[in-house]
Design a protein around this motif. Structure first.
Motif, PDB file in Angstrom:
ATOM      1  N   GLU A 171       0.798  -1.222   0.000  1.00  0.00           N
ATOM      2  CA  GLU A 171       0.000   0.000   0.000  1.00  0.00           C
ATOM      3  C   GLU A 171       0.836   1.280   0.000  1.00  0.00           C
ATOM      4  OE1 GLU A 171      -3.327  -0.117   2.700  1.00  0.00           O
ATOM      5  OE2 GLU A 171      -3.491  -2.301   2.466  1.00  0.00           O
ATOM      6  N   THR A 172       2.069   1.193  -0.510  1.00  0.00           N
ATOM      7  CA  THR A 172       2.917   2.376  -0.625  1.00  0.00           C
ATOM      8  C   THR A 172       2.403   3.306  -1.716  1.00  0.00           C
ATOM      9  OG1 THR A 172       4.889   1.236   0.175  1.00  0.00           O
ATOM     10  CG2 THR A 172       5.260   3.163  -1.182  1.00  0.00           C
ATOM     11  N   PHE A 173       1.844   2.734  -2.782  1.00  0.00           N
ATOM     12  CA  PHE A 173       1.445   3.524  -3.945  1.00  0.00           C
ATOM     13  C   PHE A 173      -0.063   3.539  -4.119  1.00  0.00           C
ATOM     14  CE2 PHE A 173       5.777   2.126  -4.629  1.00  0.00           C
ATOM     15  CZ  PHE A 173       6.386   3.346  -4.884  1.00  0.00           C
ATOM     16  N   ASP A 174      -0.534   4.662  -4.668  1.00  0.00           N
ATOM     17  CA  ASP A 174      -1.955   4.834  -4.948  1.00  0.00           C
ATOM     18  C   ASP A 174      -2.307   4.418  -6.371  1.00  0.00           C
ATOM     19  OD1 ASP A 174      -2.567   6.256  -2.403  1.00  0.00           O
ATOM     20  OD2 ASP A 174      -1.156   7.712  -3.247  1.00  0.00           O
ATOM     21  N   LEU A 175      -1.308   4.436  -7.247  1.00  0.00           N
ATOM     22  CA  LEU A 175      -1.527   4.140  -8.657  1.00  0.00           C
ATOM     23  C   LEU A 175      -0.278   3.464  -9.212  1.00  0.00           C
ATOM     24  CD1 LEU A 175      -3.205   4.633 -11.315  1.00  0.00           C
ATOM     25  CD2 LEU A 175      -1.952   6.772 -11.523  1.00  0.00           C
ATOM     26  N   VAL A 176      -0.482   2.414  -9.976  1.00  0.00           N
ATOM     27  CA  VAL A 176       0.627   1.734 -10.645  1.00  0.00           C
ATOM     28  C   VAL A 176       0.362   1.812 -12.141  1.00  0.00           C
ATOM     29  CG1 VAL A 176       1.849  -0.463 -10.956  1.00  0.00           C
ATOM     30  CG2 VAL A 176       0.987   0.183  -8.693  1.00  0.00           C
ATOM     31  N   THR A 177       1.412   2.156 -12.883  1.00  0.00           N
ATOM     32  CA  THR A 177       1.291   2.260 -14.328  1.00  0.00           C
ATOM     33  C   THR A 177       2.432   1.497 -14.988  1.00  0.00           C
ATOM     34  OG1 THR A 177       1.103   3.802 -16.190  1.00  0.00           O
ATOM     35  CG2 THR A 177       2.589   4.428 -14.406  1.00  0.00           C
ATOM     36  N   THR A 178       2.227   1.148 -16.248  1.00  0.00           N
ATOM     37  CA  THR A 178       3.272   0.497 -17.028  1.00  0.00           C
ATOM     38  C   THR A 178       2.954   0.728 -18.503  1.00  0.00           C
ATOM     39  OG1 THR A 178       4.562  -1.525 -17.269  1.00  0.00           O
ATOM     40  CG2 THR A 178       2.172  -1.776 -17.137  1.00  0.00           C
ATOM     41  N   TYR A 179       3.952   0.558 -19.335  1.00  0.00           N
ATOM     42  CA  TYR A 179       3.792   0.793 -20.773  1.00  0.00           C
ATOM     43  C   TYR A 179       4.641  -0.212 -21.528  1.00  0.00           C
ATOM     44  CZ  TYR A 179       3.701   3.439 -25.166  1.00  0.00           C
ATOM     45  OH  TYR A 179       3.534   3.815 -26.459  1.00  0.00           O
ATOM     46  N   GLN A 180       4.038  -0.932 -22.417  1.00  0.00           N
ATOM     47  CA  GLN A 180       4.732  -1.937 -23.236  1.00  0.00           C
ATOM     48  C   GLN A 180       5.435  -2.980 -22.383  1.00  0.00           C
ATOM     49  OE1 GLN A 180       7.269   0.245 -25.946  1.00  0.00           O
ATOM     50  NE2 GLN A 180       5.557   0.566 -27.344  1.00  0.00           N
ATOM     51  N   THR A 181       4.790  -3.406 -21.323  1.00  0.00           N
ATOM     52  CA  THR A 181       5.398  -4.384 -20.423  1.00  0.00           C
ATOM     53  C   THR A 181       4.648  -5.698 -20.512  1.00  0.00           C
ATOM     54  OG1 THR A 181       5.916  -2.565 -18.955  1.00  0.00           O
ATOM     55  CG2 THR A 181       6.099  -4.757 -18.044  1.00  0.00           C
TER      56      THR A 181
END
Length: 147
Positions: A137-147
């Motif tokens: 719960e460290t992050f509010d949003l996780v993103t990635t691109y071309q993974t």
């Protein structure tokens, strides 16, 4: 940033990026498409451009005020840090992880050459998604691109 400083500072890290991309293309794809590699180098080197549109998508759905309010974002497989650098330059609380040591070295070189705040180095972590070095719960949003 002073344009003359950019011309003096940029080539070392940009050449490092180009050299490693050429090696990766040969290793993983068996090709050396220098025109395409140069396009990738230019995209990944430009921290002022939201070239993949992710920040526009996030800003539209969440709102700049919420992002600037401290929302913590993690970019998985951040690569050479374009998404993270753009976010940091715009005041967002963003971090990135990537497992490639040469990309971490590129990021370090770039931070030093462009005189970005030294603490930004801590925002780029050598890691994989299967073993995150953060508490739950460290992050509010996780993103990635071309993974």
């Amino acid at each position: 940033m002073d344009e003359s400083y950019t011309l003096k500072a940029g080539p070392r890290s940009k050449a490092f990026l180009r050299q490693n991309l050429i090696a990766d293309f040969e290793r993983y794809f068996g090709v050396e498409d220098l025109d395409y590699i140069e396009e990738v180098v230019n995209n990944w080197f430009d921290d002022d451009r939201n070239y993949d549109g992710r920040w526009n998508f996030i800003e539209t759905r969440i709102g700049k005020e919420v992002l600037l309010g401290g929302l913590r974002i993690l970019d998985m497989a951040c690569g050479c840090g374009t998404f993270v650098f753009y976010g940091l330059k715009n005041g967002y609380n963003v971090w990135g992880i990537d497992p490639e040591p040469w990309k971490q070295e590129f990021i370090r070189l770039k931070i030093e050459e462009f005189r970005y705040p030294a603490h930004w180095k801590n925002r780029f972590v050598l890691a994989v998604g299967e073993e995150l070095p953060f508490r739950d719960e460290t992050f509010d949003l996780v993103t990635t691109y071309q993974t």
